[in-house]
Motif scaffolding. Structure first.
Motif, mmCIF file in Angstrom:
data_model
loop_
_atom_site.group_PDB
_atom_site.id
_atom_site.type_symbol
_atom_site.label_atom_id
_atom_site.label_comp_id
_atom_site.label_asym_id
_atom_site.label_seq_id
_atom_site.Cartn_x
_atom_site.Cartn_y
_atom_site.Cartn_z
ATOM 1 N N GLY A 49 -40.802 -13.643 -7.369
ATOM 2 C CA GLY A 49 -41.509 -14.085 -8.565
ATOM 3 C C GLY A 49 -40.917 -13.611 -9.884
ATOM 4 N N HIS A 50 -39.787 -12.916 -9.851
ATOM 5 C CA HIS A 50 -39.181 -12.477 -11.104
ATOM 6 C C HIS A 50 -38.413 -13.622 -11.753
ATOM 7 C CE1 HIS A 50 -40.331 -8.402 -10.301
ATOM 8 N NE2 HIS A 50 -39.801 -8.490 -9.084
ATOM 9 N N GLN A 51 -38.415 -13.626 -13.080
ATOM 10 C CA GLN A 51 -37.656 -14.638 -13.824
ATOM 11 C C GLN A 51 -36.355 -14.002 -14.281
ATOM 12 O OE1 GLN A 51 -40.333 -15.827 -16.987
ATOM 13 N NE2 GLN A 51 -41.307 -17.350 -15.678
ATOM 14 N N VAL A 52 -35.258 -14.689 -13.995
ATOM 15 C CA VAL A 52 -33.951 -14.099 -14.291
ATOM 16 C C VAL A 52 -33.122 -14.996 -15.200
ATOM 17 C CG1 VAL A 52 -31.760 -13.300 -13.289
ATOM 18 C CG2 VAL A 52 -33.906 -12.924 -12.051
ATOM 19 N N ALA A 53 -32.520 -14.399 -16.223
ATOM 20 C CA ALA A 53 -31.477 -15.078 -16.993
ATOM 21 C C ALA A 53 -30.198 -14.288 -16.760
ATOM 22 C CB ALA A 53 -31.822 -15.112 -18.477
ATOM 23 N N LEU A 54 -29.116 -15.019 -16.526
ATOM 24 C CA LEU A 54 -27.852 -14.364 -16.228
ATOM 25 C C LEU A 54 -26.912 -14.538 -17.416
ATOM 26 C CD1 LEU A 54 -26.098 -13.067 -14.007
ATOM 27 C CD2 LEU A 54 -25.581 -15.364 -13.205
ATOM 28 N N LEU A 87 -37.112 -23.178 -19.301
ATOM 29 C CA LEU A 87 -36.242 -23.024 -18.132
ATOM 30 C C LEU A 87 -36.790 -21.945 -17.203
ATOM 31 C CD1 LEU A 87 -32.694 -23.176 -19.791
ATOM 32 C CD2 LEU A 87 -33.588 -24.771 -18.088
ATOM 33 N N LEU A 88 -37.162 -20.819 -17.786
ATOM 34 C CA LEU A 88 -37.631 -19.698 -16.964
ATOM 35 C C LEU A 88 -38.955 -20.034 -16.289
ATOM 36 C CD1 LEU A 88 -36.644 -16.852 -19.415
ATOM 37 C CD2 LEU A 88 -35.629 -17.259 -17.168
ATOM 38 N N ASP A 89 -39.833 -20.719 -17.034
ATOM 39 C CA ASP A 89 -41.129 -21.068 -16.456
ATOM 40 C C ASP A 89 -40.990 -22.101 -15.335
ATOM 41 O OD1 ASP A 89 -42.369 -19.259 -18.048
ATOM 42 O OD2 ASP A 89 -43.003 -20.711 -19.571
ATOM 43 N N THR A 90 -39.934 -22.907 -15.394
ATOM 44 C CA THR A 90 -39.748 -23.864 -14.302
ATOM 45 C C THR A 90 -38.840 -23.285 -13.213
ATOM 46 O OG1 THR A 90 -37.936 -24.854 -15.514
ATOM 47 C CG2 THR A 90 -40.026 -25.978 -15.676
ATOM 48 N N HIS A 91 -38.564 -21.992 -13.337
ATOM 49 C CA HIS A 91 -37.785 -21.251 -12.333
ATOM 50 C C HIS A 91 -36.331 -21.660 -12.219
ATOM 51 C CE1 HIS A 91 -41.017 -18.771 -11.258
ATOM 52 N NE2 HIS A 91 -41.804 -19.812 -11.162
ATOM 53 N N ALA A 92 -35.790 -22.191 -13.303
ATOM 54 C CA ALA A 92 -34.340 -22.392 -13.332
ATOM 55 C C ALA A 92 -33.728 -21.088 -13.853
ATOM 56 C CB ALA A 92 -33.989 -23.537 -14.259
ATOM 57 N N ILE A 93 -32.461 -20.881 -13.556
ATOM 58 C CA ILE A 93 -31.790 -19.683 -14.049
ATOM 59 C C ILE A 93 -30.790 -20.065 -15.134
ATOM 60 C CG2 ILE A 93 -30.187 -17.810 -13.432
ATOM 61 C CD1 ILE A 93 -31.677 -17.397 -10.933
ATOM 62 N N PRO A 94 -31.070 -19.683 -16.386
ATOM 63 C CA PRO A 94 -30.080 -19.948 -17.429
ATOM 64 C C PRO A 94 -28.863 -19.049 -17.214
ATOM 65 C CG PRO A 94 -32.220 -19.307 -18.380
ATOM 66 C CD PRO A 94 -32.264 -19.022 -16.915
ATOM 67 N N ALA A 106 -31.428 -14.301 -5.866
ATOM 68 C CA ALA A 106 -32.344 -15.202 -5.152
ATOM 69 C C ALA A 106 -33.511 -14.413 -4.560
ATOM 70 C CB ALA A 106 -31.588 -15.962 -4.066
ATOM 71 N N THR A 107 -33.236 -13.199 -4.096
ATOM 72 C CA THR A 107 -34.308 -12.353 -3.553
ATOM 73 C C THR A 107 -35.305 -11.998 -4.659
ATOM 74 O OG1 THR A 107 -32.709 -11.422 -2.016
ATOM 75 C CG2 THR A 107 -34.771 -10.216 -2.263
ATOM 76 N N LEU A 108 -34.801 -11.628 -5.835
ATOM 77 C CA LEU A 108 -35.694 -11.301 -6.949
ATOM 78 C C LEU A 108 -36.529 -12.522 -7.319
ATOM 79 C CD1 LEU A 108 -33.335 -9.300 -9.366
ATOM 80 C CD2 LEU A 108 -34.567 -8.509 -7.353
ATOM 81 N N GLY A 160 -31.115 -22.919 -3.033
ATOM 82 C CA GLY A 160 -31.993 -23.940 -3.600
ATOM 83 C C GLY A 160 -32.429 -23.638 -5.029
ATOM 84 N N ILE A 161 -31.606 -22.886 -5.764
ATOM 85 C CA ILE A 161 -31.974 -22.523 -7.139
ATOM 86 C C ILE A 161 -31.173 -23.359 -8.139
ATOM 87 C CG2 ILE A 161 -31.911 -20.657 -8.858
ATOM 88 C CD1 ILE A 161 -32.375 -18.694 -6.535
ATOM 89 N N THR A 162 -31.897 -23.913 -9.102
ATOM 90 C CA THR A 162 -31.258 -24.711 -10.154
ATOM 91 C C THR A 162 -30.774 -23.784 -11.258
ATOM 92 O OG1 THR A 162 -32.811 -26.477 -9.701
ATOM 93 C CG2 THR A 162 -31.689 -26.576 -11.830
ATOM 94 N N ILE A 163 -29.565 -24.019 -11.739
ATOM 95 C CA ILE A 163 -29.100 -23.241 -12.885
ATOM 96 C C ILE A 163 -28.934 -24.140 -14.098
ATOM 97 C CG2 ILE A 163 -27.945 -21.487 -11.483
ATOM 98 C CD1 ILE A 163 -25.252 -22.822 -12.401
ATOM 99 N N ALA A 164 -28.875 -23.514 -15.274
ATOM 100 C CA ALA A 164 -28.701 -24.268 -16.515
ATOM 101 C C ALA A 164 -27.686 -23.511 -17.357
ATOM 102 C CB ALA A 164 -30.032 -24.352 -17.256
ATOM 103 N N GLN A 165 -26.849 -24.242 -18.070
ATOM 104 C CA GLN A 165 -25.861 -23.562 -18.897
ATOM 105 C C GLN A 165 -26.374 -23.406 -20.326
ATOM 106 O OE1 GLN A 165 -21.279 -24.039 -19.276
ATOM 107 N NE2 GLN A 165 -22.163 -25.638 -20.548
#
Ligand code: GLU
Length: 364
Positions: A38-43, A120-127, A32-34, A91-96
């Protein structure tokens, strides 16, 4: 920066064999800090089978593949449920996203997955990605999430891949058996010696060991992604690596740029057909580094699917370039010479404005 972060099962599990929720919360807090910076993260998270096993304790334990697939199906829901609750705190949305090898080797599927991830990344969701273990039998599976994370990093043109495990990185010998083993801070070339160092250090949990992590680093660095293997037990590891650029774990610098790697790949591909472009489009593509739009296409030759590699020639028959087609040949024939905003009306659907996007186009 675009970052793929991979958690092994040993990051998710506690020594007692339960899910280490405090550690997961701690990881999510760092992500969440990253994110806030402004960083885009996929997990990429392993642990479905592990969580499934925990939740099916009454079943007699078996080792066969269908049983593990069943555990994965049960565990994946629970795992994502935990991630959802933890990311929700921030407050972060994730996507599977569940993938198999064929999703990434088939061109059309690769493009589809790429579009979805980019959005997904551009809308700031985390896949949150895992292998689709339910259908992943031997022939089609990637097999370990280290390699999967490298493929995802390639898919989304990530700047960095961070693989977190229970080791601090790659050592000069197996640190569990050799007190003199030293951490290798940077590996500039992944040689046979490096592969040999990683051999025989399989982890007790999950599938991979250090050797699949080195394979992943090789795959990722060749497609332009810097890779870091570090310990998920290190305090503040993600924040220190990304925000403070601290040297932690073992770093594998990228060998070439994303663009270069994609271009090499396109040039190495067999050509499945040809699009003929008018003078204006030929100029825009060769001199202006622009995408190829349907308006500039005068003809299409060959029968090819979406995602095929095609030659671009001008009306005099001169080769101008090569690229990955965003539409199949029949669709290109239907939209050629037309404006991009007519695509939807003509075809009844659209995959975007370009027939060949400039990122997927090599000028000859
Ligand atoms: N996909 C497996 C799982 O979620 C893990 C594979 C791995 O450990 O690399 O359980």
């Amino acid at each position: 920066m675009r970052i793929v972060i991979k958690f092994g099962t040993n990051v998710i599990a506690s020594p007692e064999g339960t899910i280490n929720k405090p550690r997961l919360l701690e990881m999510v807090r760092q992500i969440a800090t990253l994110h806030r910076e402004g960083h885009q993260v996929a997990l990429v998270s392993s642990g479905a089978i592990f969580v499934g096993r925990q939740n099916a304790p009454a079943l007699p334990q078996r080792k066969d593949i269908p049983f593990k697939q069943m555990l994965a199906a049960i565990g994946q829901v629970k795992l994502l449920n935990i991630y959802e609750r933890l990311f929700d705190i921030y407050g972060i949305t994730i996507a599977q996203a569940l993938l198999t090898r064929s999703d990434l080797s088939n061109r059309a599927r690769y493009l589809n997955a790429r579009n979805t991830f980019n959005l997904l990344l551009d809308t700031h969701a985390i896949p949150v990605v895992n292998e689709n273990d339910v259908v992943g039998v031997e022939e089609i599976k990637i097999g370990d999430n280290d390699n999967l994370s490298a493929l995802v990093a390639n898919l989304i043109d990530a700047d960095r891949l961070i693989i977190l495990t229970d080791q601090r990185g790659l050592f000069t010998a197996d640190p569990r058996h050799n007190a003199d083993a030293e951490l290798i801070a940077e590996v500039s070339a992944i040689t046979d010696d490096i592969h040999a160092l990683a051999g025989g250090t399989d982890s007790e949990m999950g599938v991979g060991g250090m050797s699949t992590k080195i394979q992943a680093a090789q795959l990722a660095t060749r497609s332009g992604v810097e890779t870091i293997i570090a310990s998920g037990h290190e305090p503040d590891v993600l924040v220190r690596l990304v925000l403070h650029n601290e040297s932690l774990g073992t770093r594998f610098p990228a060998k070439i740029s994303h663009v270069e790697s994609r271009k090499r790949w396109i040039l190495a591909e067999p050509v499945a057909g040809t699009v003929v472009v008018d003078t204006g489009a030929a100029k825009a593509v060769t001199r202006g580094n622009r995408s190829l739009l349907p308006a500039g296409i005068s003809a299409v030759r060959g029968d090819f699917p979406r995602g095929a590699t095609v030659a671009i020639v001008d009306e005099q028959g001169k080769k101008r370039g090569r690229g990955i087609a965003n539409y199949k040949s029949a669709d290109i024939a239907a939209i050629s010479g037309r404006q991009s905003d007519e695509i939807e009306t003509i075809l009844g659907y659209n995959y975007g404005d370009t027939v060949i996007h400039r990122d997927n186009l090599v000028v000859i």
